[in-house]
Design an enzyme around this catalytic site. Structure first.
Site, PDB file in Angstrom:
ATOM      1  CD  GLU A 127     -20.013  25.163  22.437  1.00 58.81           C
ATOM      2  OE1 GLU A 127     -21.002  25.931  22.390  1.00 58.81           O
ATOM      3  OE2 GLU A 127     -20.118  23.923  22.372  1.00 58.81           O
ATOM      4  CB  CYS A 145     -21.447  33.758  24.489  1.00 61.86           C
ATOM      5  SG  CYS A 145     -21.477  32.335  25.592  1.00 61.86           S
TER       6      CYS A 145
END
Length: 453
Positions: free
Chosen positions: A209, A243
């Site tokens: 991720e 993010c």
């Protein structure tokens, strides 16, 4: 305790098959839920010490999502873990076909510092739900949250089942040498490459991720008031250290000036001032200096103030930005929003397409054609139309990147599949089988073969 010994003890415990029992998994999840609720104030205190993240934001963006994930599995785990019956091909009749969700085994979860509870505990919860053992390596940058997670897990669960490993880069490097059944990593693309390379040496499957430069696009058809409010929230939440935050803004030229003013108004309404409890500090001096280096003073439309002692950077909007500017060369991961104007929507999309595939993309529009073009032409991990960040909150949507922004996905059933092996099984009867597949072969058998297959 040596990591190799922990790993071996978890391997031995997994081979007792206790973690495969669905009731055992649910008991573990309930226990973890009670531990987190019983120590909620400690969780708030630790993260505030690390980077001044306030109670409301910590609950909203961290603990809330952790509890949602636990509750999802408590509600759905029986169904997810049950063998799934599927259609059986004509060529396999008489018989039946099933898919079994097998736990992978001994797993490693490497968490991220920007959401140290959510991005560490949600993968752990998923690994537990899928029936694995797990070693967790939280980020060492928020050291108080790392220590608290180690205390809460290691004093309440046996190390041969769940274990939190403290430490930094040397400890992570040692962990990566072991032959895990699965590595789940959240962090930067640069570190993700290191993890991937280490995993490849042992043929360990990985979920990465990562991140990237996620665009937000505002066209002239958008509700500009709503767009400004939601972009400001999504960009500057957690001090911009998210993010999936809008990394940069593409605004149609005809509404640029109006929208810049709306951004300024919305930032001022939020009260993201130095010392505000609802505005998070930058995690450390290194990142503070890096973010400031991306700000060109002559291009500041709003903001730019900073306080080194408090690691505070004011929400900052940059205008007259070009794709060649330093701020457009890397993921910002901080409270700086560069604004690039465009006249042609198709050309703006081409700029995104020609770059690395982003983890997220956001479009503010009331035009169906513009929406369809983004969704059909641009590859990205996930996103929203007329909102930001909210795609991460659903247990019914996969969360993950594509290309440089990640490999694999999780959340809800998608995470369960990530931490499971889908084992396919055909069960045949011992009667009624045609003999066309067995030698000796003949033209007649060939005709049957072509007809059946």
């Amino acid at each position: 305790m040596e990591f190799a010994k922990i790993f071996q003890s978890q391997k031995e415990f997994f081979n007792t098959h206790q973690t495969k029992d669905v009731a055992f998994r649910k008991e573990t999840l309930l226990k973890l839920k009670d531990i987190l609720k019983g120590n909620e104030q400690q969780l708030y205190d630790a993260i505030y010490k690390d980077f001044r993240k306030g109670t409301f934001d910590t609950f909203l963006t961290e603990l809330n999502l952790v509890h949602k994930e636990i509750n999802f599995f408590l509600k759905n785990l029986d169904k997810l873990a049950k063998p799934k019956k599927v259609k059986t091909a004509l060529s396999l009749q008489p018989g039946s076909s099933h898919i079994y969700a097998d736990p992978l085994g001994v797993t490693l979860v490497i968490g991220a510092w920007n959401y140290p509870y959510q991005l560490t505990l949600v993968p752990l919860i998923t690994a537990i739900a899928a029936g694995n053992t797990c070693v967790v390596k939280p980020s060492e940058l928020p050291e108080n949250t790392m220590r608290l997670l180690a205390e809460l897990i290691n004093t309440n669960f046996p190390s041969n089942y769940l274990y939190v490993a403290e430490g930094g880069i040397p400890e992570t490097a040692e962990l990566l040498k072991l032959r895990w059944s699965k590595i789940f990593f959240t962090g930067s693309s640069k570190v993700g490459q290191i993890v991937y390379e280490a995993a490849a040496k042992n043929l360990v499957p990985v979920t990465l991720e990562l991140g990237g430069k996620s665009p937000a696009i505002v066209t002239k058809t958008a509700n500009l008031e709503v767009a400004a409010k939601r972009i400001v929230w999504g960009k500057f939440l957690n001090g911009g250290q998210t993010c999936i935050a809008p990394d940069y803004l593409l605004v149609e030229e005809s509404v640029k000036d109006k929208f810049l003013q709306l951004l300024k108004d919305k930032i001022e309404e939020t009260g993201y001032i130095d010392g505000a409890e609802h505005y998070t500090s930058i995690i450390n001096k290194r990142n503070y200096d890096r973010i400031l280096s991306l700000i060109t003073p002559g291009k500041i439309f709003y903001g730019g103030k900073h306080n080194e002692e408090m690691l505070y950077i004011e929400p900052t909007v940059l205008t007259n930005v070009t794709y060649d500017d330093a701020v457009m060369q890397e993921e910002i991961f901080g409270p700086v929003l560069p604004v690039v104007s465009f006249k042609n929507y198709d050309e703006a999309l081409e700029k995104i397409i020609n770059g690395e595939k982003p983890l997220a993309a956001y479009l503010f529009t009331n035009n169906d054609d513009e929406k369809d073009k983004l969704l059909n032409r641009v590859s990205f991990g996930g996103g929203c139309i007329n909102d930001t960040l909210m795609q991460i909150t659903s247990d019914y949507l996969p969360f993950g990147g594509v290309g440089n922004s990640g490999i694999g996905h999780y959340h809800g059933e998608f995470g369960f599949l990530t931490f499971s092996h889908q084992k396919s099984v055909i069960e045949k009867t011992t009667w009624g089988e045609p003999d066309w597949k067995y030698p000796p072969y003949s033209d007649k058998k060939m005709k049957w073969l072509k007809r059946v297959m």
